[in-house]
Design a protein around this motif. Structure first.
Motif, mmCIF file in Angstrom:
data_model
loop_
_atom_site.group_PDB
_atom_site.id
_atom_site.type_symbol
_atom_site.label_atom_id
_atom_site.label_comp_id
_atom_site.label_asym_id
_atom_site.label_seq_id
_atom_site.Cartn_x
_atom_site.Cartn_y
_atom_site.Cartn_z
ATOM 1 N N VAL A 24 0.829 -1.204 0.000
ATOM 2 C CA VAL A 24 0.000 0.000 0.000
ATOM 3 C C VAL A 24 0.869 1.262 0.000
ATOM 4 C CG1 VAL A 24 -1.660 1.326 1.373
ATOM 5 C CG2 VAL A 24 -1.943 -1.143 1.117
ATOM 6 N N ASP A 25 0.508 2.228 -0.855
ATOM 7 C CA ASP A 25 1.199 3.517 -0.897
ATOM 8 C C ASP A 25 0.525 4.561 -0.028
ATOM 9 O OD1 ASP A 25 3.066 2.660 -2.936
ATOM 10 O OD2 ASP A 25 1.418 2.843 -4.366
ATOM 11 N N SER A 26 -0.808 4.495 0.056
ATOM 12 C CA SER A 26 -1.546 5.498 0.821
ATOM 13 C C SER A 26 -2.850 4.900 1.331
ATOM 14 C CB SER A 26 -1.834 6.743 -0.030
ATOM 15 O OG SER A 26 -2.599 6.400 -1.165
ATOM 16 N N VAL A 27 -3.370 5.530 2.377
ATOM 17 C CA VAL A 27 -4.641 5.122 2.974
ATOM 18 C C VAL A 27 -5.634 6.259 2.807
ATOM 19 C CG1 VAL A 27 -5.842 4.507 5.110
ATOM 20 C CG2 VAL A 27 -3.545 3.595 4.653
ATOM 21 N N VAL A 28 -6.842 5.919 2.353
ATOM 22 C CA VAL A 28 -7.927 6.892 2.255
ATOM 23 C C VAL A 28 -9.080 6.357 3.086
ATOM 24 C CG1 VAL A 28 -9.512 8.125 0.745
ATOM 25 C CG2 VAL A 28 -7.209 7.568 -0.069
ATOM 26 N N SER A 29 -9.524 7.135 4.040
ATOM 27 C CA SER A 29 -10.609 6.696 4.922
ATOM 28 C C SER A 29 -11.827 7.598 4.776
ATOM 29 C CB SER A 29 -10.161 6.692 6.385
ATOM 30 O OG SER A 29 -11.273 6.399 7.233
ATOM 31 N N ALA A 30 -12.927 6.979 4.338
ATOM 32 C CA ALA A 30 -14.211 7.677 4.284
ATOM 33 C C ALA A 30 -15.159 7.059 5.303
ATOM 34 C CB ALA A 30 -14.801 7.590 2.881
ATOM 35 N N LEU A 31 -14.586 6.534 6.376
ATOM 36 C CA LEU A 31 -15.404 5.917 7.421
ATOM 37 C C LEU A 31 -16.302 6.954 8.081
ATOM 38 C CD1 LEU A 31 -12.721 3.693 9.211
ATOM 39 C CD2 LEU A 31 -14.661 2.865 7.846
ATOM 40 N N GLY A 32 -17.519 6.545 8.373
ATOM 41 C CA GLY A 32 -18.429 7.397 9.121
ATOM 42 C C GLY A 32 -18.291 7.126 10.603
ATOM 43 N N THR A 33 -18.965 7.937 11.379
ATOM 44 C CA THR A 33 -18.957 7.732 12.823
ATOM 45 C C THR A 33 -20.308 7.199 13.260
ATOM 46 O OG1 THR A 33 -18.540 8.785 14.959
ATOM 47 C CG2 THR A 33 -19.699 10.097 13.297
ATOM 48 N N ASP A 34 -20.361 6.694 14.458
ATOM 49 C CA ASP A 34 -21.605 6.168 15.015
ATOM 50 C C ASP A 34 -21.512 6.251 16.535
ATOM 51 O OD1 ASP A 34 -19.930 4.074 15.805
ATOM 52 O OD2 ASP A 34 -20.470 2.835 14.082
ATOM 53 N N LYS A 35 -22.464 5.670 17.215
ATOM 54 C CA LYS A 35 -22.466 5.733 18.675
ATOM 55 C C LYS A 35 -21.441 4.791 19.303
ATOM 56 C CE LYS A 35 -27.312 7.175 18.878
ATOM 57 N NZ LYS A 35 -28.686 6.859 19.351
ATOM 58 N N ASN A 36 -20.699 4.078 18.454
ATOM 59 C CA ASN A 36 -19.664 3.156 18.907
ATOM 60 C C ASN A 36 -18.287 3.806 18.989
ATOM 61 O OD1 ASN A 36 -20.316 0.668 19.747
ATOM 62 N ND2 ASN A 36 -20.155 -0.342 17.773
ATOM 63 N N ASN A 37 -18.181 5.098 18.674
ATOM 64 C CA ASN A 37 -16.890 5.785 18.625
ATOM 65 C C ASN A 37 -15.915 5.076 17.686
ATOM 66 O OD1 ASN A 37 -17.577 7.837 20.522
ATOM 67 N ND2 ASN A 37 -17.263 6.371 22.183
ATOM 68 N N THR A 38 -16.419 4.697 16.520
ATOM 69 C CA THR A 38 -15.616 3.940 15.564
ATOM 70 C C THR A 38 -14.323 4.649 15.208
ATOM 71 O OG1 THR A 38 -17.524 2.811 14.608
ATOM 72 C CG2 THR A 38 -15.575 3.012 13.218
ATOM 73 N N LEU A 39 -14.390 5.929 14.908
ATOM 74 C CA LEU A 39 -13.205 6.648 14.430
ATOM 75 C C LEU A 39 -12.120 6.737 15.496
ATOM 76 C CD1 LEU A 39 -14.940 9.550 12.476
ATOM 77 C CD2 LEU A 39 -14.052 7.397 11.589
ATOM 78 N N SER A 40 -12.509 7.073 16.703
ATOM 79 C CA SER A 40 -11.511 7.210 17.764
ATOM 80 C C SER A 40 -10.928 5.858 18.158
ATOM 81 C CB SER A 40 -12.128 7.891 18.999
ATOM 82 O OG SER A 40 -13.289 7.225 19.433
ATOM 83 N N ARG A 41 -11.653 4.781 17.898
ATOM 84 C CA ARG A 41 -11.159 3.443 18.228
ATOM 85 C C ARG A 41 -10.265 2.875 17.135
ATOM 86 N NH1 ARG A 41 -16.404 0.126 19.342
ATOM 87 N NH2 ARG A 41 -14.906 -1.547 19.790
ATOM 88 N N VAL A 42 -10.608 3.131 15.885
ATOM 89 C CA VAL A 42 -9.841 2.523 14.796
ATOM 90 C C VAL A 42 -8.563 3.304 14.491
ATOM 91 C CG1 VAL A 42 -10.953 3.759 12.887
ATOM 92 C CG2 VAL A 42 -10.023 1.484 12.498
ATOM 93 N N THR A 43 -8.562 4.612 14.713
ATOM 94 C CA THR A 43 -7.434 5.438 14.280
ATOM 95 C C THR A 43 -6.096 5.048 14.909
ATOM 96 O OG1 THR A 43 -8.952 7.266 13.821
ATOM 97 C CG2 THR A 43 -6.612 7.806 13.981
ATOM 98 N N PRO A 44 -6.006 4.799 16.224
ATOM 99 C CA PRO A 44 -4.704 4.393 16.781
ATOM 100 C C PRO A 44 -4.176 3.098 16.156
ATOM 101 C CG PRO A 44 -6.177 5.098 18.526
ATOM 102 C CD PRO A 44 -7.018 4.995 17.288
ATOM 103 N N SER A 45 -5.058 2.127 15.926
ATOM 104 C CA SER A 45 -4.630 0.876 15.301
ATOM 105 C C SER A 45 -4.151 1.114 13.879
ATOM 106 C CB SER A 45 -5.778 -0.143 15.294
ATOM 107 O OG SER A 45 -6.154 -0.500 16.597
ATOM 108 N N LEU A 46 -4.864 1.960 13.164
ATOM 109 C CA LEU A 46 -4.502 2.262 11.781
ATOM 110 C C LEU A 46 -3.143 2.950 11.716
ATOM 111 C CD1 LEU A 46 -5.315 2.255 8.811
ATOM 112 C CD2 LEU A 46 -6.561 4.386 9.216
ATOM 113 N N ILE A 47 -2.920 3.912 12.594
ATOM 114 C CA ILE A 47 -1.632 4.610 12.634
ATOM 115 C C ILE A 47 -0.501 3.631 12.920
ATOM 116 C CG2 ILE A 47 -0.260 6.290 13.940
ATOM 117 C CD1 ILE A 47 -2.878 7.889 14.306
#
Length: 208
Positions: free
Chosen positions: A66-89
């Motif tokens: 992979v050369d780059s990551v593009v994320s169009a993930l939405g958010t929800d009441k599960n705090n998806t973005l704040s949970r996935v971002t550290p793992s992704l980084i």
């Protein structure tokens, strides 16, 4: 270019996927349901899984170099973005992937009315709750603190519509009196950032 796309079945994500495939890029799409993926191409690698599972993210990251990551993930009441971002980084660091472009929200842009606050904190956003903005803000803070080459595209209201191309962009602020931008125009700008460094290390406010 080889792109890992998250959120490929969403409104902006599906537009991004088609643009990348039309231009001949190799795309890895991590999706929960392949049935919702409205695209087929020899350049598309589909990984079925959950972005909140590090093992699934790892499989997607390793599908092709992979050369780059593009994320169009939405958010929800599960705090998806704040949970996935550290793992992704962490995975991007592990696999030496530097470039990430994400779709945020205009709520995390700087407030004009209250210096030092974000728009959603100053009630400049029309949303009645701040849950989504808070999740986007947490993700932004994680990315900002990383060593990645990042851009967070922050559109305001996103209706369906045509692609017009006459949108305005401003670093870290919403263009003055910006009210909306259609999904195709937002996707066009997000896609343009894959090969651009103009808004590197910045939030990009976008609206008509």
């Amino acid at each position: 270019m080889n792109i890992l796309l998250l959120g490929a079945t969403g409104r902006v994500g599906s537009e991004l996927l088609q643009r990348a495939l039309d231009d001949g890029h190799e795309v890895v799409a991590l999706v929960r349901s392949q049935a919702k993926l409205n695209a087929a191409s020899p350049h598309l690698y589909t990984i079925q899984g959950d972005v909140l599972q590090s093992a699934d993210l790892e499989r997607a990251m390793r599908a092709i170099p992979v050369d780059s990551v593009v994320s169009a993930l939405g958010t929800d009441k599960n705090n998806t973005l704040s949970r996935v971002t550290p793992s992704l980084i962490s995975l991007m660091d592990k696999h030496a992937v530097r470039r990430i472009i994400t779709v945020g929200t205009a709520g995390i842009l700087n407030s004009r009315n209250d210096p030092g606050l974000y728009r959603f904190q100053a009630n400049e956003s029309k949303r009645k709750t701040t849950t989504a903005a808070e999740d986007h803000l947490a993700a932004y803070r994680h990315v900002k603190a990383s060593d990645l080459d990042w851009t967070i595209v922050c559109p305001t209201y996103l209706p369906a519509g045509d692609e017009y191309g006459n949108y305005r962009v401003r670093k870290n602020w919403l263009p003055e009196d910006g009210q909306k931008i259609t999904v195709p125009d937002a996707a066009a700008f997000v896609y343009s950032q894959i090969a651009s460094s103009e808004y590197s290390q910045s939030r990009a406010g976008i609206a008509y």
